[in-house]
Scaffold this motif. Sequence first.
Motif, mmCIF file in Angstrom:
data_model
loop_
_atom_site.group_PDB
_atom_site.id
_atom_site.type_symbol
_atom_site.label_atom_id
_atom_site.label_comp_id
_atom_site.label_asym_id
_atom_site.label_seq_id
_atom_site.Cartn_x
_atom_site.Cartn_y
_atom_site.Cartn_z
ATOM 1 N N ARG A 1 1.946 3.093 3.335
ATOM 2 C CA ARG A 1 2.794 2.251 4.190
ATOM 3 C C ARG A 1 4.205 2.150 3.608
ATOM 4 O O ARG A 1 5.193 2.232 4.343
ATOM 5 N N SER B 1 0.645 0.552 12.332
ATOM 6 C CA SER B 1 0.259 -0.666 13.038
ATOM 7 C C SER B 1 0.412 -1.893 12.138
ATOM 8 O O SER B 1 0.895 -2.938 12.580
ATOM 9 N N VAL B 2 0.025 -1.757 10.881
ATOM 10 C CA VAL B 2 0.178 -2.866 9.931
ATOM 11 C C VAL B 2 1.659 -3.189 9.740
ATOM 12 O O VAL B 2 2.063 -4.363 9.742
ATOM 13 N N GLN C 1 2.903 -4.986 12.879
ATOM 14 C CA GLN C 1 2.453 -6.377 12.944
ATOM 15 C C GLN C 1 3.213 -7.262 11.958
ATOM 16 O O GLN C 1 3.412 -8.448 12.216
ATOM 17 N N GLN D 1 0.866 -1.182 0.000
ATOM 18 C CA GLN D 1 0.000 0.000 0.000
ATOM 19 C C GLN D 1 0.904 1.234 0.000
ATOM 20 O O GLN D 1 1.913 1.279 0.716
ATOM 21 N N SER E 1 -1.463 6.171 11.731
ATOM 22 C CA SER E 1 -1.360 5.260 12.875
ATOM 23 C C SER E 1 -1.788 3.848 12.479
ATOM 24 O O SER E 1 -1.140 2.867 12.863
ATOM 25 N N ALA E 2 -2.848 3.748 11.697
ATOM 26 C CA ALA E 2 -3.300 2.430 11.231
ATOM 27 C C ALA E 2 -2.258 1.798 10.310
ATOM 28 O O ALA E 2 -1.964 0.597 10.418
ATOM 29 N N SER E 3 -1.659 2.600 9.448
ATOM 30 C CA SER E 3 -0.623 2.084 8.540
ATOM 31 C C SER E 3 0.603 1.613 9.313
ATOM 32 O O SER E 3 1.172 0.562 9.012
ATOM 33 N N ASN F 1 -4.690 9.622 12.004
ATOM 34 C CA ASN F 1 -5.293 8.330 12.342
ATOM 35 C C ASN F 1 -5.054 7.311 11.225
ATOM 36 O O ASN F 1 -4.870 6.123 11.493
ATOM 37 N N THR F 2 -5.016 7.764 9.982
ATOM 38 C CA THR F 2 -4.693 6.871 8.861
ATOM 39 C C THR F 2 -3.260 6.380 8.978
ATOM 40 O O THR F 2 -2.977 5.191 8.777
#
Length: 109
Positions: free
Chosen positions: A18, A54-55, A58, A15, A50-52, A47-48
């Motif tokens: 990311r 996190s991926v 992980q 993506q 932060s989600a990226s 917030n976008t």
Amino acid sequence: MDKLTALSAFAALSQGNRLDAFRLLIKAGDQGLAAGEIAEALEVKQNTMSASLSVLHQAGLVRNERQGRSIRYFVDMVGLRGLLAFLMEDCCGGNPDLCRPILDDIACC
């Protein structure tokens, strides 16, 4: 690194935001960057981002460290080395001279 872990890393990097964040963190080196700094540099909502992040975390490509109220992100060099080793595992049919230009290109000066 096994195939499933490599696939997870590739999926995380597939993506645009990311991948951009990961490359920015590679450039930042040991200093790392706060999530807000990454979001600002890439002009992405916090917030976008932060989600990226996190991926990427992980997938084992970044690590984080809480610093006060913010979280600082760094490239996980063990994860990056593992991914590169997975890709280069059977490189050049056992002829290291053929791999040397690739290794020279990715080596830090």
